[in-house]
Write an enzyme that holds these catalytic residues in place. Structure first.
Site, PDB file in Angstrom:
ATOM      1  N   THR A  20     -15.261  -1.771   1.512  1.00  0.00           N
ATOM      2  CA  THR A  20     -15.377  -1.209   0.162  1.00  0.00           C
ATOM      3  C   THR A  20     -14.511  -1.952  -0.842  1.00  0.00           C
ATOM      4  O   THR A  20     -14.904  -2.145  -1.997  1.00  0.00           O
ATOM      5  CB  THR A  20     -15.002   0.283   0.187  1.00  0.00           C
ATOM      6  OG1 THR A  20     -15.965   0.988   0.976  1.00  0.00           O
ATOM      7  CG2 THR A  20     -14.976   0.875  -1.218  1.00  0.00           C
ATOM      8  N   THR A  96     -12.556   0.907   5.272  1.00  0.00           N
ATOM      9  CA  THR A  96     -11.721   1.987   5.814  1.00  0.00           C
ATOM     10  C   THR A  96     -12.406   2.760   6.935  1.00  0.00           C
ATOM     11  O   THR A  96     -11.733   3.478   7.675  1.00  0.00           O
ATOM     12  CB  THR A  96     -11.332   2.980   4.698  1.00  0.00           C
ATOM     13  OG1 THR A  96     -12.518   3.529   4.113  1.00  0.00           O
ATOM     14  CG2 THR A  96     -10.494   2.299   3.631  1.00  0.00           C
ATOM     15  N   ASP A  97     -13.731   2.625   7.089  1.00  0.00           N
ATOM     16  CA  ASP A  97     -14.437   3.374   8.131  1.00  0.00           C
ATOM     17  C   ASP A  97     -13.830   3.146   9.505  1.00  0.00           C
ATOM     18  O   ASP A  97     -13.788   4.063  10.337  1.00  0.00           O
ATOM     19  CB  ASP A  97     -15.913   2.964   8.179  1.00  0.00           C
ATOM     20  CG  ASP A  97     -16.733   3.593   7.064  1.00  0.00           C
ATOM     21  OD1 ASP A  97     -16.208   4.477   6.362  1.00  0.00           O
ATOM     22  OD2 ASP A  97     -17.903   3.205   6.900  1.00  0.00           O
TER      23      ASP A  97
END
Length: 366
Positions: A20, A96-97
């Protein structure tokens, strides 16, 4: 004339993997990773005033969900060419997943004392209040700090410093999503300065893998599940992680399949709760933690299911047998009677030492 004895400026390498933090609008709609490491660094206000020299490397451009353990092991190998080129620390930007998993893998693979810092963003650069530049600035400051040496891999977001072994993503959208339920953050960024509040016990490093990539499955206990897929999952796997209820409980109907699986492959018992330990001897009913451990399952201690899977994968890739896997989890959990980390005598030389054996590479500032 400049003082020839003055300390050189810290030098931090920023490596981009995508995520992201690097996403921009796509013609087809939504956002996709497209920004390079140089573009990310150039978007950070105030970075020039820190006095930190920045180098860049764009290594991957993927959403976090598409990163693989192979990507991380390849990155760790590549880092061996950089440490001795004068780098103080490294920052890795990614989605960040999967930060809670990738950071732990990097922590287990990073043998040197230099800071290795993972960061990302919850709001992409097209949104108001995008958090990427602030997180990247904080991560660079941590990577440049002598206070972060010896901490292994850490995760830095929202001005908090988290140990890779502890950190979890706890909210799907909040910019304060990362937390360390078991022990809290290691420290904080305060006005650009690194403050370390506590330390995690020990550094544990898994030797570089020399086996073909193992297949490690994760199966989570849910109310009323008869466990029918367990036998098939275990039959085709090199290792299995079970995320049990509470302190490590599963339905009684699962016991035969897990007993059979544990007789052939390492089966690790964790808690699906996300914090707190798996117990070892409190409950005694069929499917309890005491019962399952007596049948050969390996308790994971405080490691959550996702981190337990990372440790099991890397241990198997390093050629560990079941006894070594069990010893690794016991040492990580600091269980009574632990025989210690199974690779203590085989821990590879520091990445810094490995770099000295090769010609230093030239790092791009472009």
């Amino acid at each position: 004339m400049a003082d020839e004895t003055s300390t050189p400026a810290p030098r931090v390498l920023v490596i981009a993997l995508g995520g992201t933090i690097a996403m921009t609008a796509a013609d087809s709609g939504g956002v996709t990773p497209s920004l390079t490491a140089r573009q990310l660094v150039d978007a950070v206000p105030g970075l020039g005033e820190t006095g930190i020299d920045i180098d860049v490397l764009t290594f991957r451009s993927k959403p976090g969900a598409s990163l693989t353990i192979d990507d991380l092991t390849a990155l760790t190998t590549r880092l061996g060419d950089y440490w001795d080129a004068g780098i103080t620390g490294v920052v890795i930007t990614q989605g960040t997943d999967t930060i809670e998993e990738s950071a732990y893998a990097l922590d287990l693979l990073h043998a040197g004392p230099q800071p290795l810092v993972v960061t990302g963003a919850m709001r992409n650069p097209t949104l108001a209040g995008a958090d990427g530049p602030a997180n990247l600035l904080a991560a660079i400051q941590v990577a440049a700090s002598s206070a972060a040496r010896g901490l292994g891999c850490v995760v830095v977001l929202a001005d908090e410093i988290h140990a890779a072994r502890r950190v979890r993503k706890t909210h799907s959208t909040s910019i304060a999503t990362f937390a360390s339920p078991n022990g809290g953050p290691l420290g904080y960024l305060v006005e650009g300065h690194v403050t370390i509040a506590n330390h995690i016990s020990g550094r544990l490093v898994v030797p570089a893998g020399h086996q073909s990539a193992p297949l490690v499955r994760l199966y989570t206990a849910t109310l009323g599940d008869d466990g029918a897929p367990l036998a098939a999952l275990a039959a085709g796997a090199d290792g299995l992680v079970v995320a049990g209820f509470g302190v490590g409980h599963v339905p009684e109907s699962w016991v035969p399949a897990l007993t059979e699986a544990a007789s052939r492959i390492p089966v690790v018992l964790t808690s699906r709760t996300g914090s707190g330990p798996v117990l070892a001897g409190t409950y005694g009913f069929p499917g309890s933690e005491r019962d399952l451990i007596s049948r050969g399952l390996i308790p994971a201690g405080f490691l959550d299911p996702y981190k337990a899977r990372i440790l099991l994968h890397l241990a198997l890739a390093a050629g560990a047998d079941r006894d070594q896997v069990s010893a690794a989890f016991a040492a990580t959990a600091e269980l009574p009677g632990s025989r210690g980390w199974p690779w203590a005598a085989e821990t590879p030389p520091s990445v810094h030492a490995l770099a000295r054996a090769t010609d230093p590479v030239r790092i791009s500032k472009a």
